[in-house]
Design an enzyme around this catalytic site. Structure first.
Site, short mmCIF file in Angstrom:
data_model
loop_
_atom_site.label_atom_id
_atom_site.label_comp_id
_atom_site.label_asym_id
_atom_site.label_seq_id
_atom_site.Cartn_x
_atom_site.Cartn_y
_atom_site.Cartn_z
N GLU A 22 79.25 -14.84 17.36
CA GLU A 22 78.52 -14.63 16.12
C GLU A 22 78.28 -13.17 15.73
OE1 GLU A 22 74.93 -16.94 16.39
OE2 GLU A 22 76.00 -18.83 16.31
N GLU A 65 79.55 -24.17 19.37
CA GLU A 65 78.12 -24.47 19.53
C GLU A 65 77.67 -25.47 18.48
OE1 GLU A 65 75.46 -21.08 19.39
OE2 GLU A 65 76.71 -19.96 20.79
C1 GBH Z 1 73.11 -19.40 17.98
O1 GBH Z 1 72.81 -18.71 16.82
C2 GBH Z 1 73.28 -18.46 19.14
O2 GBH Z 1 74.64 -18.24 19.41
C3 GBH Z 1 72.57 -18.91 20.40
O3 GBH Z 1 72.52 -17.86 21.31
C4 GBH Z 1 71.21 -19.46 20.04
O4 GBH Z 1 70.45 -19.75 21.17
C5 GBH Z 1 71.41 -20.69 19.21
O5 GBH Z 1 72.25 -20.46 18.14
C6 GBH Z 1 70.13 -21.29 18.69
O6 GBH Z 1 69.50 -20.45 17.79
O7 GBH Z 1 69.27 -21.31 6.96
O8 GBH Z 1 67.10 -21.20 8.00
O9 GBH Z 1 68.39 -23.20 8.14
C7 GBH Z 1 72.50 -19.53 15.73
C8 GBH Z 1 72.63 -18.83 14.40
C9 GBH Z 1 71.69 -18.54 12.25
C10 GBH Z 1 72.11 -20.75 13.01
C11 GBH Z 1 70.80 -19.06 11.16
C12 GBH Z 1 71.23 -21.28 11.89
C13 GBH Z 1 70.56 -20.90 9.55
C14 GBH Z 1 69.09 -21.11 9.57
N1 GBH Z 1 71.78 -19.41 13.38
N2 GBH Z 1 71.20 -20.38 10.78
S1 GBH Z 1 68.43 -21.75 8.08
#
Ligand code: GBH
Length: 468
Positions: A169, A361
């Protein structure tokens, strides 16, 4: 109501689960490990929920054998782990910490003995602090630092590891870490510098890919694991579908949650025109050979997907977000539960990049109940996975070449700025005693794996469109 007990995934489909070094290992200063930007960031007041840190986390550094036993009990075919860069190179470059490397040696040997295929991510955000103080990802040398680190890891593990993921990411560690500032290293550098950092990260990905390709002892399979917005059309009419696809291809002026800004350079060797236009003066400095370096053949395109944005077509055909009825299901993080997000984003990536896809993931944090009988009930996780897997199967049926699914996460862990508030695991961790307990979802997933998905129950509620 059609009940699809007959669903089955492709024969060689990989069922796995994932985690990342800083989120589970602990042992933050043991055996010669150097500091990462997360070690430093967690020491700053007010950055992490409840003042937590990954100092101890799940103590996986010492308890990995027990963890592998549980993975085996779940029947995992593959486990996606990440290597901590400062654990094996305390200063990020130069000296190698053999003791750190030996940890990954043991971990991988035991995984292989347990019949679990290791998938190794080179970078899941725990950047060496020393390098950050020398300019970090903004430094011109940063791709080379990453390349040198990659050589060390490949030299030591590639006789046993065949599956590699370069970066996890970039949207997050560039965007949240260097632009928004709510993740380590907590910089708010402005758009131009953030895009330069992104460009350096892409160069790092390219260099690492070619190193793995040329120096691996085993025949290597290389990919990366970006995350981008998934748009879900609110109805099945043509305009709304087109708007959703447009949303996934679009480069947004004020956001780094794009798919194509990151994916196009890697697969096509260029930035999307639209991005070049809207970023204008903020565009990174691009050297003459940069795209040759970035555009390396990859064996699979990874996709991290959690949630989506429901949309309809606006008058101009652009996606416009649709408000779901209040109370529509969300995860504990307040991310929308939108099973079709996995269908739309994987279909989009398949069509655009024409590469094998791996869901690197997918998962959620939810409430779970540790009961007197010692069981941990997490039915929301089971329901979520069942629905998302149903939609993943739908994408495969319609022709997307999807090779595997990694559930996030194998165990509860340090959820970055949210500390230990959110539990994403199939395995419950008691942070007082470090006791591990398989949640109901782990038993459920075991059967899914055993049956290659045949027992996924499609209740048809999410098969077509998001109800308005
Ligand atoms: C991942 O990131 C990571 O790779 C991991 O390390 C982490 O533990 C896991 O996810 C859980 O967080 O528009 O408000 O609904 C996740 C990246 C970015 C996914 C924001 C969800 C949208 C949130 N995230 N995204 S929202």
């Amino acid at each position: 109501m059609s009940n699809n007990y007959s669903k089955s995934f492709p024969e060689d489909f990989t069922w796995g689960a994932a985690a990342a070094a800083y989120q589970i290992e602990g042992a933050w200063d043991e055996d010669g490990k150097g500091k990462s930007v997360w070690d430093a960031y967690c020491n700053e007041k007010g950055k992490i929920w409840d003042g937590d840190s990954g100092r101890v986390a799940c103590d996986h550094y010492h308890r990995y054998s027990e963890d592998i036993e549980i993975m085996q009990a779940i029947g995992l075919q593959a486990y996606r782990l990440s290597v901590s860069w400062p654990r094996i190179m305390p200063e990020g470059k130069g000296a190698i910490n053999t003791k750190g490397l030996e940890f990954y040696d043991r971990l991988i040997d035991e995984l292989l003995e347990a019949g679990i295929t290791p998938w190794v991510t080179l970078f899941h955000w725990d950047y060496p602090l020393t390098l950050d103080l020398q300019g970090g990802w903004l430094a011109e040398d940063s791709p080379k630092w990453f390349a040198n680190y990659t050589e060390v890891v490949v030299d030591s593990l590639s006789d046993r590891v065949a599956h590699w993921i370069t970066l996890n990411e970039p949207q997050c560690f560039v965007g949240l870490g260097h632009f928004v500032g709510c993740h380590a290293p907590g910089h708010r550098m402005g758009l131009a510098k953030a895009l330069q950092i992104g460009h350096n990260a892409l160069l790092a990905h390219g260099m690492a890919t070619s190193i793995i390709r040329t120096q691996s002892k085993l025949q290597a399979s290389v990919g990366w694991a970006p995350v981008g917005n998934s748009y879900v059309p609110a109805t099945s009419n043509e305009q709304d579908r087109a708007a959703a696809i447009r949303g996934m291809e679009k480069v947004f002026p004020d956001s780094l949650w794009n798919n194509t800004w990151w994916g196009d350079p890697v697969v096509f060797g260029r930035y999307p025109e639209e991005g070049i236009e809207i970023y204008g003066d903020a565009m990174p400095k691009i050297g003459p050979d940069d795209f040759d370096i970035i555009q390396q053949p990859i064996d699979f395109y990874g996709c991290n997907v959690y949630t989506g944005i429901p949309c309809k077509a606006g008058d101009d055909g652009e996606p416009s977000e649709v408000k779901l009825p209040s109370g529509s299901p969300r995860t504990l993080f307040q991310w929308r539960m939108l099973p079709e997000s996995i269908y739309w984003v994987s279909t989009f990536l398949h069509e655009r990049y024409q590469l094998p896809l791996v869901i690197t993931e997918n998962g959620l944090s939810c409430h779970d109940w540790v009961c007197l009988d010692g069981k941990v009930h997490d039915s929301q996780r089971i329901d979520f996975m069942n629905r998302y897997l149903t939609q993943l199967h739908r994408a495969i049926e319609e022709g997307a070449d999807i090779r595997g699914y990694f559930q996030w996460s194998i165990m509860d862990n340090f959820e970055w700025a949210e500390g230990y508030k959110h539990r994403f695991g199939l395995i419950h961790i008691d942070y007082e005693t470090q006791a591990r307990t398989m949640k109901d979802s782990a038993y459920w997933y075991k059967e899914i794996i055993q049956g290659n998905g045949t027992c996924i129950f499609n209740d048809s509620s999410s098969a077509e469109a998001v109800p308005l």
